[in-house]
Design a protein around this motif. Structure first.
Motif, PDB file in Angstrom:
ATOM      1  N   MET A  23       0.850  -1.207   0.000  1.00 43.94           N
ATOM      2  CA  MET A  23       0.000   0.000   0.000  1.00 43.94           C
ATOM      3  C   MET A  23       0.874   1.241   0.000  1.00 43.94           C
ATOM      4  SD  MET A  23      -2.915   1.103   2.759  1.00 43.94           S
ATOM      5  CE  MET A  23      -3.752   2.682   2.633  1.00 43.94           C
ATOM      6  N   ALA A  24       0.524   2.206  -0.827  1.00 45.15           N
ATOM      7  CA  ALA A  24       1.309   3.440  -0.910  1.00 45.15           C
ATOM      8  C   ALA A  24       1.206   4.226   0.388  1.00 45.15           C
ATOM      9  CB  ALA A  24       0.816   4.294  -2.075  1.00 45.15           C
ATOM     10  N   ILE A  25       2.300   4.860   0.785  1.00 48.31           N
ATOM     11  CA  ILE A  25       2.317   5.673   2.002  1.00 48.31           C
ATOM     12  C   ILE A  25       1.424   6.895   1.812  1.00 48.31           C
ATOM     13  CG2 ILE A  25       3.763   7.071   3.535  1.00 48.31           C
ATOM     14  CD1 ILE A  25       6.059   5.174   2.883  1.00 48.31           C
ATOM     15  N   GLN A  26       0.589   7.159   2.806  1.00 47.58           N
ATOM     16  CA  GLN A  26      -0.338   8.296   2.777  1.00 47.58           C
ATOM     17  C   GLN A  26       0.186   9.415   3.680  1.00 47.58           C
ATOM     18  OE1 GLN A  26      -3.512   8.014   0.913  1.00 47.58           O
ATOM     19  NE2 GLN A  26      -2.265   6.348   0.099  1.00 47.58           N
ATOM     20  N   SER A  27      -0.380  10.597   3.523  1.00 45.56           N
ATOM     21  CA  SER A  27      -0.026  11.708   4.416  1.00 45.56           C
ATOM     22  C   SER A  27      -0.496  11.364   5.832  1.00 45.56           C
ATOM     23  CB  SER A  27      -0.677  13.008   3.937  1.00 45.56           C
ATOM     24  OG  SER A  27      -2.086  12.880   3.909  1.00 45.56           O
ATOM     25  N   PRO A  28       0.191  11.871   6.879  1.00 45.84           N
ATOM     26  CA  PRO A  28      -0.204  11.560   8.256  1.00 45.84           C
ATOM     27  C   PRO A  28      -1.630  12.005   8.548  1.00 45.84           C
ATOM     28  CG  PRO A  28       1.966  12.591   8.202  1.00 45.84           C
ATOM     29  CD  PRO A  28       1.394  12.716   6.827  1.00 45.84           C
ATOM     30  N   GLU A  29      -2.297  11.275   9.427  1.00 45.78           N
ATOM     31  CA  GLU A  29      -3.659  11.633   9.818  1.00 45.78           C
ATOM     32  C   GLU A  29      -3.680  13.053  10.382  1.00 45.78           C
ATOM     33  OE1 GLU A  29      -7.357   9.837  12.491  1.00 45.78           O
ATOM     34  OE2 GLU A  29      -5.290   9.272  12.948  1.00 45.78           O
ATOM     35  N   GLY A  30      -4.662  13.819   9.939  1.00 44.92           N
ATOM     36  CA  GLY A  30      -4.782  15.189  10.432  1.00 44.92           C
ATOM     37  C   GLY A  30      -3.944  16.192   9.664  1.00 44.92           C
ATOM     38  N   THR A  31      -3.363  15.763   8.561  1.00 42.60           N
ATOM     39  CA  THR A  31      -2.623  16.690   7.686  1.00 42.60           C
ATOM     40  C   THR A  31      -3.187  16.582   6.277  1.00 42.60           C
ATOM     41  OG1 THR A  31      -0.914  15.118   6.973  1.00 42.60           O
ATOM     42  CG2 THR A  31      -0.538  16.293   9.049  1.00 42.60           C
TER      43      THR A  31
END
Length: 453
Positions: A1-9
């Motif tokens: 799975m591709a890395i996503q932006s941190p939660e809340g950003t």
């Protein structure tokens, strides 16, 4: 799975990133007319600054701050050791404390000097539950005025903020300005005790958090989002009934200045804001439609004791901050949209690869002269290049082919009218060379004039 932006950003993609730059530029222009100058402070500070400045009992300090720690110091803590206070760092949850620290550290307000008027813009960090309009990393624009206690400073700052909202496109008629006074060290202690006594009488009707606040700072209960607590606190004593003569005179003067400027406002005796450093004037700006309960887009007030709290001499202060993301929601609620980030004055199309070097040279000359332009970098067909130019919303397309080059010409098509003409290539490049020698900031001719129309 591709890395996503941190939660809340969230990422500001090109259209919004360009609008954020525009947002800051409008702020710098308007605030500059009032004498405010830019300041940049670190994204993290010693944790003690926020504990002493904002208040240990606030949710911001007790629950929401992100701690920044080096790997070495983390290992020291895990091993049961302790680290020095100067190594206890936190990402800034708001901008005021850092600016006041900078003013104190660099003595920007010497005795008898003019007030320091400062503005900032950038990211803040709070470990909140992410939701629409409330992120863990968010952007704020704010101002601070240190060294003047006159009510005219408060009114001037509020008026300036409302002028900014109008300039950025938030309709004045869709906003509501709330104002209040929180008193000072002379009158607030007695008021705080009156609220504490009221809360003690209604302890069974208040949530556990509010009962805890009653012992630490009862005024925080006015911020509780629990509907039952809010209903109880409606009957609490009003600060405006407990103001000393000086605070009352200050508050009346602020309102008189706002009245004189024709600014509508609502007096809200329950408005206390969320930080402990406020004294006297506090205010908040809300949007009346389209944003639900998360409708506050900015606010602030006076903080005459904060400089002392962070180790400086007594220095009165006033400031506010606005949330960029909240303003974006307000603009969307008003039907506003981001203008496209891309700007393309011209596109240079190649008939074949034999003219690519000349096309590349022409594109660079146009850019050096102040125009925004593009060319194909993927060996597209001429038809596909025109489609790309249309997608980029290019105003003009300059077509270079072997036949045109042999005659020293370039074919130019107006993408709106579809009219075509031949322009002299040598004359065009000579004009571009002269334009590129002009100082930055000059007004270049139109793209039509460059191509001899």
């Amino acid at each position: 799975m591709a890395i996503q932006s941190p939660e809340g950003t969230r990422d500001l993609l090109p259209d919004e990133a360009k609008f954020w730059a525009h947002f800051k530029a409008v702020a710098a222009d308007i605030f500059g007319r009032y004498g405010y100058l830019p300041i940049e402070t670190p994204l993290f500070e010693q944790t003690e600054l926020f504990v002493r400045g904002i208040g240990e009992a606030t949710d911001v300090v007790s629950k929401e701050m992100f701690t920044a720690i080096s790997g070495q110091n983390l290992q020291t803590l895990l091993d049961g050791g302790s680290i020095k206070a100067k190594s206890r760092l936190s990402l800034r949850p708001e901008g005021t404390a850092g600016v006041v620290r900078a003013v104190v550290q660099h003595d920007l307000v010497p005795q008898g000097a003019q007030p320091a008027k400062l503005m900032y813009a950038g990211p803040m960090f709070r470990a909140e539950r992410p939701q629409k309009g409330r992120q863990r990393q968010f952007n704020q624009v704010g101002i601070e005025c240190l060294g003047a206690e006159e009510p005219s400073v408060d009114a001037e700052g509020i008026i300036m903020l409302m002028r900014f909202y109008a300039a950025i496109g938030i309709p004045v008629e869709s906003t509501r300005l709330l104002v209040n006074s929180m008193g000072c060290e002379a009158c607030r202690p007695a008021y705080r005790e009156a609220v504490r006594a009221f809360m003690a009488e209604h302890a069974g009707e208040l949530c556990e958090e509010c009962n805890r606040r009653a012992e630490i700072n009862p005024l925080r209960a006015f911020d509780c989002k629990n509907p039952g607590c809010a209903a109880v606190m409606e009957g609490a004593p009003k600060i405006t009934d407990h103001l000393c003569d000086d605070c009352r005179a200050h508050y009346e003067a602020v309102k008189a200045y706002l009245d004189g400027a024709g600014l509508a406002y609502v007096e809200d005796s329950k408005l206390v804001r969320g930080l402990d450093y406020y004294t006297r004037t506090v205010f908040e700006v809300q949007v009346t439609e389209g944003m639900g309960s998360q409708n506050a887009i900015g606010g602030g007030g006076r903080y005459d004791k904060l400089a002392q709290e962070v180790g400086g001499r007594p220095t009165p202060g006033f400031g506010w901050a606005l949330g960029y993301e909240r303003c974006v929601l307000a603009l969307e609620a008003a039907g506003r949209a981001f203008p496209p980030a891309a700007r393309c004055d011209f596109f240079v199309a190649c008939v074949d690869d034999s003219v690519r070097a000349e096309a590349f040279s022409l594109v660079q000359a146009m850019r050096d002269a102040g125009f925004a332009g593009e060319m194909d970098h993927q060996h597209r067909s001429l038809k596909s290049q025109f489609k790309l130019a249309d997608k980029l919303d290019a105003a003009q397309v300059a077509v270079l082919g072997p036949d045109e080059l042999a005659e020293g010409k370039v074919k130019v098509r107006n993408m709106q009218t579809h009219e075509e003409r031949l322009a002299d290539l040598a004359a065009t490049k000579a004009l571009l060379a002269r334009l590129s020698a002009e100082p930055q900031g000059f007004e270049p001719p139109s793209i039509d004039e460059v191509f001899g129309a």
